[in-house]
Design a protein around this motif. Structure first.
Motif, PDB file in Angstrom:
ATOM      1  N   CYS A  28      -5.396  -5.921  -2.693  1.00 49.84           N
ATOM      2  CA  CYS A  28      -4.046  -6.279  -3.109  1.00 49.84           C
ATOM      3  C   CYS A  28      -4.009  -7.785  -3.333  1.00 49.84           C
ATOM      4  O   CYS A  28      -4.424  -8.558  -2.467  1.00 49.84           O
ATOM      5  CB  CYS A  28      -3.053  -5.871  -2.016  1.00 49.84           C
ATOM      6  SG  CYS A  28      -1.348  -5.876  -2.533  1.00 49.84           S
ATOM      7  N   LEU A  31      -9.134  -0.805  -0.230  1.00 50.17           N
ATOM      8  CA  LEU A  31      -7.845  -1.267  -0.724  1.00 50.17           C
ATOM      9  C   LEU A  31      -7.935  -2.753  -1.030  1.00 50.17           C
ATOM     10  O   LEU A  31      -8.429  -3.528  -0.208  1.00 50.17           O
ATOM     11  CB  LEU A  31      -6.758  -1.025   0.332  1.00 50.17           C
ATOM     12  CG  LEU A  31      -5.413  -1.711   0.126  1.00 50.17           C
ATOM     13  CD1 LEU A  31      -4.651  -1.045  -1.012  1.00 50.17           C
ATOM     14  CD2 LEU A  31      -4.593  -1.653   1.402  1.00 50.17           C
ATOM     15  N   PRO A  73       0.819  -1.224   0.000  1.00 50.77           N
ATOM     16  CA  PRO A  73       0.000   0.000   0.000  1.00 50.77           C
ATOM     17  C   PRO A  73       0.857   1.280   0.000  1.00 50.77           C
ATOM     18  O   PRO A  73       0.459   2.278  -0.616  1.00 50.77           O
ATOM     19  CB  PRO A  73      -0.824  -0.110   1.288  1.00 50.77           C
ATOM     20  CG  PRO A  73      -0.897  -1.577   1.552  1.00 50.77           C
ATOM     21  CD  PRO A  73       0.433  -2.123   1.101  1.00 50.77           C
ATOM     22  N   THR A 114      -7.071   0.866  -5.360  1.00 55.42           N
ATOM     23  CA  THR A 114      -7.461   1.700  -4.230  1.00 55.42           C
ATOM     24  C   THR A 114      -8.621   2.571  -4.676  1.00 55.42           C
ATOM     25  O   THR A 114      -8.642   3.052  -5.809  1.00 55.42           O
ATOM     26  CB  THR A 114      -6.308   2.595  -3.708  1.00 55.42           C
ATOM     27  OG1 THR A 114      -5.820   3.423  -4.770  1.00 55.42           O
ATOM     28  CG2 THR A 114      -5.181   1.761  -3.134  1.00 55.42           C
TER      29      THR A 114
END
Length: 138
Positions: free
Chosen positions: A62, A60, A27, A108
């Motif tokens: 990932c 977020l 991040p 994001t």
């Protein structure tokens, strides 16, 4: 579509006991790449904030597909996936430079707010900023 590229070199402090870049760094790398992206589009993020607009993170994601290790040179490719009057979604791909292997993808989502974190319609209050980012996805 506009894509910005940001180079990152994995520092020793960013690795874990296994010598792999710790997941908490991604991040941070996304943020560095997003800042470069906005600057490269023609308006540094600091100028957006000076005008009273903020982009707090509201989501977020990932996805790890490989590993980065100490001293690996990486490139983070950043683009705008979606923009609305109240939100913007950035998309990231992280590649190892040595073999161009994709090691991570992510997104994001940010809300447009004023300094008090009250949501704003960015097209209404700053159409130039909206158009700047909107043209990146066309």
């Amino acid at each position: 579509m506009y894509v910005s590229e940001t180079e990152i070199v994995v520092r020793y402090a960013e690795t874990d006991q296994m010598g792999i870049a710790h997941h908490s760094n991604y991040p941070i790398w996304f943020e560095a790449a997003r800042t470069d992206f906005i600057k490269n589009m023609g308006m540094p993020y600091s100028k957006i904030e000076e005008r009273g607009f903020m982009l707090p993170l509201i989501q977020l994601e990932c996805r790890y597909k490989g590993a980065a290790r100490y001293e690996d040179k990486l490139v983070v490719k950043t683009s705008v996936k979606q923009i609305s009057y109240t939100r913007v979604t950035f998309y990231y791909e992280i590649f190892k430079c040595c073999d161009n292997s994709l090691i991570t993808t992510g997104e994001t989502v940010h809300a447009w707010t004023d300094r008090n974190l009250k949501p704003v319609n960015i097209k209404k209050h700053a159409p130039d900023i909206f158009e700047l980012l909107n043209k990146a996805i066309l």
